[in-house]
Design an enzyme around this catalytic site. Structure first.
Site, PDB file in Angstrom:
ATOM      1  N   CYS A 146       0.830  -1.213   0.000  1.00  0.00           N
ATOM      2  CA  CYS A 146       0.000   0.000   0.000  1.00  0.00           C
ATOM      3  C   CYS A 146       0.866   1.265   0.000  1.00  0.00           C
ATOM      4  O   CYS A 146       0.643   2.175  -0.808  1.00  0.00           O
ATOM      5  CB  CYS A 146      -0.970  -0.025   1.166  1.00  0.00           C
ATOM      6  SG  CYS A 146      -0.243  -0.564   2.727  1.00  0.00           S
TER       7      CYS A 146
HETATM    8  N1  NAP Z   1      -4.058  -4.409   5.196  1.00  0.00           N
HETATM    9  C1  NAP Z   1      -3.585  -3.712   4.178  1.00  0.00           C
HETATM   10  O1  NAP Z   1      -3.863  -2.506   4.018  1.00  0.00           O
HETATM   11  C2  NAP Z   1      -2.706  -4.359   3.158  1.00  0.00           C
HETATM   12  C3  NAP Z   1      -2.398  -3.652   1.991  1.00  0.00           C
HETATM   13  C4  NAP Z   1      -1.576  -4.243   1.034  1.00  0.00           C
HETATM   14  C5  NAP Z   1      -1.085  -5.518   1.251  1.00  0.00           C
HETATM   15  N2  NAP Z   1      -1.373  -6.169   2.393  1.00  0.00           N
HETATM   16  C6  NAP Z   1      -0.824  -7.534   2.579  1.00  0.00           C
HETATM   17  O2  NAP Z   1      -1.861  -8.455   2.287  1.00  0.00           O
HETATM   18  C7  NAP Z   1      -1.719  -9.608   3.114  1.00  0.00           C
HETATM   19  C8  NAP Z   1      -3.016  -9.794   3.913  1.00  0.00           C
HETATM   20  O3  NAP Z   1      -3.188  -8.613   4.703  1.00  0.00           O
HETATM   21  P1  NAP Z   1      -4.441  -8.413   5.640  1.00  0.00           P
HETATM   22  O4  NAP Z   1      -4.353  -7.013   6.122  1.00  0.00           O
HETATM   23  O5  NAP Z   1      -5.659  -8.892   4.955  1.00  0.00           O
HETATM   24  O6  NAP Z   1      -4.063  -9.400   6.844  1.00  0.00           O
HETATM   25  P2  NAP Z   1      -5.012  -9.971   7.973  1.00  0.00           P
HETATM   26  O7  NAP Z   1      -6.183  -9.101   8.157  1.00  0.00           O
HETATM   27  O8  NAP Z   1      -4.122 -10.240   9.137  1.00  0.00           O
HETATM   28  O9  NAP Z   1      -5.516 -11.347   7.350  1.00  0.00           O
HETATM   29  C9  NAP Z   1      -4.655 -12.377   6.933  1.00  0.00           C
HETATM   30  C10 NAP Z   1      -5.432 -13.696   6.948  1.00  0.00           C
HETATM   31  O10 NAP Z   1      -4.504 -14.743   6.632  1.00  0.00           O
HETATM   32  C11 NAP Z   1      -4.786 -15.888   7.456  1.00  0.00           C
HETATM   33  N3  NAP Z   1      -3.537 -16.290   8.101  1.00  0.00           N
HETATM   34  C12 NAP Z   1      -2.929 -15.688   9.112  1.00  0.00           C
HETATM   35  N4  NAP Z   1      -1.740 -16.282   9.393  1.00  0.00           N
HETATM   36  C13 NAP Z   1      -1.624 -17.294   8.536  1.00  0.00           C
HETATM   37  C14 NAP Z   1      -0.636 -18.260   8.326  1.00  0.00           C
HETATM   38  N5  NAP Z   1       0.479 -18.303   9.026  1.00  0.00           N
HETATM   39  N6  NAP Z   1      -0.828 -19.153   7.368  1.00  0.00           N
HETATM   40  C15 NAP Z   1      -1.947 -19.124   6.624  1.00  0.00           C
HETATM   41  N7  NAP Z   1      -2.931 -18.193   6.780  1.00  0.00           N
HETATM   42  C16 NAP Z   1      -2.763 -17.276   7.725  1.00  0.00           C
HETATM   43  C17 NAP Z   1      -5.771 -15.475   8.522  1.00  0.00           C
HETATM   44  O11 NAP Z   1      -6.979 -16.110   8.279  1.00  0.00           O
HETATM   45  P3  NAP Z   1      -7.291 -17.589   8.808  1.00  0.00           P
HETATM   46  O12 NAP Z   1      -6.470 -17.824  10.054  1.00  0.00           O
HETATM   47  O13 NAP Z   1      -8.753 -17.537   9.040  1.00  0.00           O
HETATM   48  O14 NAP Z   1      -6.900 -18.475   7.686  1.00  0.00           O
HETATM   49  C18 NAP Z   1      -5.974 -13.990   8.324  1.00  0.00           C
HETATM   50  O15 NAP Z   1      -7.353 -13.623   8.378  1.00  0.00           O
HETATM   51  C19 NAP Z   1      -0.507  -9.354   4.025  1.00  0.00           C
HETATM   52  O16 NAP Z   1       0.615 -10.002   3.495  1.00  0.00           O
HETATM   53  C20 NAP Z   1      -0.362  -7.840   3.990  1.00  0.00           C
HETATM   54  O17 NAP Z   1       0.966  -7.425   4.200  1.00  0.00           O
HETATM   55  C21 NAP Z   1      -2.194  -5.643   3.353  1.00  0.00           C
END
Ligand code: NAP
Length: 334
Positions: A146
């Site tokens: 982001c």
């Molecule tokens: N938030 C932002 O603004 C943003 C922007 C750009 C990119 N990103 C990237 O996009 C990715 C997801 O971000 P997010 O903000 O959606 O994260 P999040 O809200 O923490 O969600 C990640 C999901 O992945 C699953 N998870 C967690 N740990 C895991 C593991 N070790 N192995 C497999 N599944 C796992 C979890 O769901 P379950 O446990 O239910 O499977 C969790 O709900 C990250 O890499 C982040 O850096 C985020």
């Protein structure tokens, strides 16, 4: 129709993606997976989510979909991407796992060796406005971060014009959803509400090497970057104020012409009229990035804003999918 699987559908980017895909005229959700919530409906996890079933990642029918979106933390995306590619699906990864081309740089910033370094050369860095030629043939797309999306869209034209003369200072602020859904002390309500704090300033944030890598595409030896992120007490949105010292001969009128020419046909990037600055109100809940520019004391001051969950994550991922599958780029996003 494009058959779509979403892995990590319970996170913030996963939920945003589900909502975008649901209203996409050519997108069809084949499965949503979750480690921790399998067996429930997404609406039981997120009240605003649709009542679609969550399955276990190991039960995901990877060979029955056209594209898999990975909305997982870094490192977790690597084995998931390998499995999906082996099953014949195309992959759009929202994590940082395939963004850095050099495995040594990945190991340095992410604290572990890359588990599939052979895929790094193949991955297309999906800053859509600068990747359209590569996306149609891509099997694996690394969706940009982001902060990098904000900074790179703002800095592209001035770097490509060769107008930057010295150290770039990017002072950026993000809403708290940028840190994901897993609770951490520094994103706790009590720490964030009525507060405003810098973090990982200087050359400490993991997005620094990603932004630097992007700058090098436009200028082999770009100016140094000082990056100062801040946590804003709002749920979503990124605003960056970026200072770029200019070479002699560059004034606001000349730079404005460069920016307007570069972005005039872009559906999601808007250069603001003279005197206007970017704000979160311009962009939140949209796939837009807005850019304001001002020149003072030989320095270009850029203001750039986007929604970290949309143009900074799920929206750009759908934009990339549209280009990969030959759909109109704005489909499902306007
Ligand atoms: N938030 C932002 O603004 C943003 C922007 C750009 C990119 N990103 C990237 O996009 C990715 C997801 O971000 P997010 O903000 O959606 O994260 P999040 O809200 O923490 O969600 C990640 C999901 O992945 C699953 N998870 C967690 N740990 C895991 C593991 N070790 N192995 C497999 N599944 C796992 C979890 O769901 P379950 O446990 O239910 O499977 C969790 O709900 C990250 O890499 C982040 O850096 C985020």
């Amino acid at each position: 129709m494009i058959n779509i699987g979403i892995i990590g559908a319970t996170g913030y980017t996963g939920l945003e993606l589900v909502r975008l895909v649901q209203r996409h005229p050519a997108g069809q959700i084949s499965f949503l997976s979750s480690r921790s919530q399998a067996g429930k409906l997404l609406s039981q996890v997120h009240p605003a989510g649709p009542p679609l079933p969550l399955i276990r990642p190991e039960d995901a029918p990877l060979d029955a979909v056209d594209v898999v979106f990975l909305c997982l933390p870094h490192a977790a995306s690597i084995p998931a991407a390998v499995q999906a590619l082996d099953a014949g699906a195309r992959v759009i990864d929202l994590s940082a796992d395939f963004r850095l081309r050099d495995p040594a740089v990945y190991a340095q910033w992410y604290g572990q060796a890359h588990a599939a370094p052979e895929l790094l050369a193949e991955a297309v860095y999906g800053l859509t406005e600068y990747a359209r030629d590569e996306l149609p043939a891509a099997r694996l797309v690394a969706n940009p971060g982001c902060y990098p999306t904000t900074n790179l869209l703002a800095l592209g034209p001035v770097l490509q014009a060769g107008a930057a003369a010295g150290t770039i200072i990017a002072d950026a602020k993000s809403g708290v959803s940028g840190a994901g859904r897993t609770p951490k002390q520094h994103t706790h309500f009590v720490e964030v509400a009525d507060n405003f704090s810098p973090y990982k300033i200087g050359r400490a944030h993991r997005h620094v090497p990603e932004i630097e890598q992007g700058l090098r595409r436009w200028q082999p030896d770009p100016p140094a970057l000082i990056f100062a992120p801040h946590l804003l007490p709002v749920p979503r949105g990124i605003l960056a104020t970026i200072y770029v010292p200019l070479r002699p001969g560059w004034d606001e009128e000349r730079l404005r012409a460069v920016y307007e020419q570069r972005y005039q046909d872009e559906p999601f990037v808007q250069v603001l009229p003279a005197g206007e600055v970017a704000t979160l109100a311009h962009v939140n809940h949209t796939n837009r990035c807005v850019i304001g520019l001002t020149v003072t004391a030989g320095t270009l001051i850029l203001t750039a804003a986007l929604d970290n969950l949309v143009k900074g994550a799920a929206g750009q991922a759908v934009q990339n999918m549209n280009v990969m599958f030959g759909r109109p780029e704005t489909e499902g996003l306007l």
